[in-house]
Enzyme design. Structure first.
Site: not given
Ligand code: AMP
Length: 221
Positions: A29, A56, A106, A109-110, A113-114
């Site tokens: 990003q 990102h 952050f 979260h990454e 989620k991924h």
């Protein structure tokens, strides 16, 4: 009997690969485009990030464009596993969320989620390390600057941006755009595709839906 055995074997294969994926998107990003929106941003506790494209995420995806998410609640993010990478991540994977923080939220979260959707390929440490290694191999800002495309608030054609990245990195990128506070379209994210090992760039099997007009701004940061 043998047919039944083969049938259950193939059923088992379908069930156990249901969580697998076809490729990764490696997404970078432009912090200037994250920060100049209506929502604004907060610099991390380590200070204003360098004016470079930052990471990102590394996102497992399917060839049909859909993607798995939050695949393993038992394998939550554990900051202790990436202590050795934290300094590098603060530089190349900075959080810009508010309130200002150290990045763990952050990155967590990454991973949750991924990353958990690629746990068959990469454990937590290898997941973040793979992203950092990919980052070293794909210098987006340099590719653009080599083509005379600078973060100087001017407008550039999406085609010229794509071509510059293709020339510099070797693979065609997908682009995502957003709007600054005044509604100007700007380049916000660059997608590159990576094989399921998380190590090698590949040509994208499918691109995210294009959200950019023909000409977009490249804002300063
Ligand atoms: P994802 O959930 O991975 O698809 O990414 C989208 C989420 O990540 C949104 O909630 C964004 O606001 C957030 N996000 C994107 N970039 C950053 C960043 N640099 N720092 C913190 N949060 C971010």
């Amino acid at each position: 009997m043998k047919a039944l055995f083969l049938l259950s074997l193939s059923l088992l294969a379908v069930v156990s690969s249901a969580q697998d994926f076809d490729f990764f998107y490696f997404v970078q990003q432009w912090p200037g485009s994250y920060c100049d929106t209506k929502r604004s941003c907060c610099y991390p506790v380590t200070g204003k990030p360098d004016p470079i494209f930052t990471i990102h995420g590394l996102w497992p995806n399917y060839n049909d464009g859909s993607y798995p998410s939050n695949c393993d609640r038992q394998n939550d993010f554990d900051a202790r596993e990436i202590e050795d990478l934290e300094k590098t991540m603060q530089k190349y994977w900075p959080t810009l969320a508010c309130p200002s923080s150290d990045g763990l939220k952050f990155w967590g979260h990454e991973w949750d989620k991924h990353g958990t959707c690629a746990e068959s390929q990469l454990d937590q440490h290898s997941y973040f390390l793979s992203a950092l290694n990919l980052y070293k191999k794909a210098n987006i800002l340099k590719s653009l600057q080599d083509a005379g495309i600078e973060p100087d608030d001017r407008y550039y054609s999406v085609e010229s941006i794509k071509q510059a990245i293709k020339r510099g990195v070797g693979f065609t990128p997908g682009l995502e755009c957003n709007k600054d506070e005044s509604g100007n379209q700007q380049i916000s994210e660059v997608y590159l595709c990576v094989d399921t090992s998380g190590q090698e760039f590949i040509e994208c099997p499918t691109f995210p839906r294009i959200s950019c007009r023909k000409e977009v701004q490249f804002p300063s940061f």
